[in-house]
Design an enzyme around this catalytic site. Structure first.
Site, PDB file in Angstrom:
ATOM      1  N   GLU A   1     -19.577 -34.548  32.846  1.00 48.66           N
ATOM      2  CA  GLU A   1     -18.114 -34.500  32.946  1.00 48.66           C
ATOM      3  C   GLU A   1     -17.711 -33.341  33.846  1.00 48.66           C
ATOM      4  O   GLU A   1     -17.273 -32.295  33.391  1.00 48.66           O
ATOM      5  CB  GLU A   1     -17.489 -34.358  31.552  1.00 48.66           C
TER       6      GLU A   1
ATOM      7  N   GLN B   1     -21.882 -32.833  26.432  1.00 47.46           N
ATOM      8  CA  GLN B   1     -21.405 -32.926  27.808  1.00 47.46           C
ATOM      9  C   GLN B   1     -21.762 -31.644  28.538  1.00 47.46           C
ATOM     10  O   GLN B   1     -21.979 -30.596  27.917  1.00 47.46           O
ATOM     11  CB  GLN B   1     -19.885 -33.164  27.843  1.00 47.46           C
TER      12      GLN B   1
ATOM     13  N   GLU C   1     -14.019 -32.581  19.368  1.00 46.35           N
ATOM     14  CA  GLU C   1     -14.538 -31.710  20.428  1.00 46.35           C
ATOM     15  C   GLU C   1     -13.736 -30.414  20.542  1.00 46.35           C
ATOM     16  O   GLU C   1     -12.529 -30.448  20.814  1.00 46.35           O
ATOM     17  CB  GLU C   1     -14.488 -32.432  21.782  1.00 46.35           C
TER      18      GLU C   1
ATOM     19  N   ASP D   1     -19.573 -29.858  24.030  1.00 43.41           N
ATOM     20  CA  ASP D   1     -19.407 -29.762  25.479  1.00 43.41           C
ATOM     21  C   ASP D   1     -19.817 -28.358  25.898  1.00 43.41           C
ATOM     22  O   ASP D   1     -19.161 -27.371  25.533  1.00 43.41           O
ATOM     23  CB  ASP D   1     -17.953 -30.057  25.849  1.00 43.41           C
TER      24      ASP D   1
END
Length: 272
Positions: free
Chosen positions: A246, A206, A143, A178
């Site tokens: 998140e 995310q 990530e 993300d």
């Protein structure tokens, strides 16, 4: 169709960790993720998943000494044994929790270490880890994380992550996209989704609001629109991952998470 997973490290903070599973299920979540499970025995967590009919979507491998500021070991030469021990523990939890994805944090580049040396160490560690994870059908996520929240983190940009996945060359190593981190570092989220989701290299996504990392219906991100884009591309390319929620709820205390889920309820109504 993108499915939403509750991140239990950030959501439902008014509850003890093991009670957050039930809270997430009551709000309609079918999947959960979190940073680290290691403070609780794996069978205890597995029972909560079973009790509430939840899927364990993702968690992180041990990052080293989190309290001391360590954010992963994969890019740090000399820490290979600790990295390997941590992955073994993560795979044990993944097996018990029936979890298909583990996020392997890259780590902060040590002072004085050349970027190329960090990269070479990272590739070696990920290739080894991928071979171990493949034995039980687990996918490893890498990530990019923004440098504002995590200064000095080895991996910060999407194109770097995708190049690393191609260099590592293991089919069970994928990118964790993300949208919060990507917006801070790069922006242009719609085009990033359209560029990378069809490649098959994205295994998990995310979302959180920018800049405060609250619900994604305020600030720079439009969750309704972005989830629609993800849905459109997923139908075309067969993306089967989840979108992890998140973020830190704007309203703290009892009921804060639930009260901030209007955006998620709207999305579920579109799917029904």
């Amino acid at each position: 169709m993108p499915r939403l997973a509750a991140n239990l490290s950030m959501l439902y903070a008014e509850h003890d960790f093991l009670d957050r599973f039930g809270a997430a299920a009551r709000d309609g979540f079918q999947g959960v993720e979190y940073l680290f499970p290691y403070d609780h025995p794996a069978p205890q967590i597995a029972q909560r998943l079973a009790d509430h009919r939840l899927t364990q979507v993702l968690f992180n491998a041990p990052p080293g000494d989190w309290a001391a500021g360590e954010r992963g070991l994969a890019c740090q030469p000399g820490r290979e044994a600790q990295f390997q021990d941590g992955l073994a523990l993560a795979l044990h939890y993944a097996q018990v929790l029936r979890c298909e994805r583990i996020h392997v944090m890259a780590g902060v580049v040590p002072a004085g270490l050349a970027q190329q040396e960090a990269r070479a160490c990272y590739v070696r560690n990920l290739r080894w880890a991928a071979s171990q994870a493949a034995r039980q059908g687990v996918r490893l996520m890498i990530e990019p994380i923004n440098g504002r929240d995590m200064p000095g983190y080895f991996l910060q940009l999407q194109h770097e992550a995708h190049a690393l996945v191609q260099e590592i060359g293991a089919p069970n190593v994928q990118v964790q996209l993300d949208l919060y981190h990507c917006q801070i570092m790069e922006g242009d989220l719609t085009m990033k989704i359209r560029q990378y989701l069809p490649t098959g290299r994205v295994g998990h996504m995310q979302i959180a609001g920018v800049p405060e990392r609250h619900e994604p219906d305020h600030g720079e991100l439009n969750a309704d629109y972005l989830l629609g884009v993800i849905d459109e591309i997923s139908v075309a390319c067969g993306f089967d991952g989840w979108v992890g929620c998140e973020y830190r709820p704007r309203q703290s205390g009892a009921g804060g998470t639930t009260q901030g889920l209007a955006w998620a309820r709207r999305w579920r109504m579109r799917l029904s």
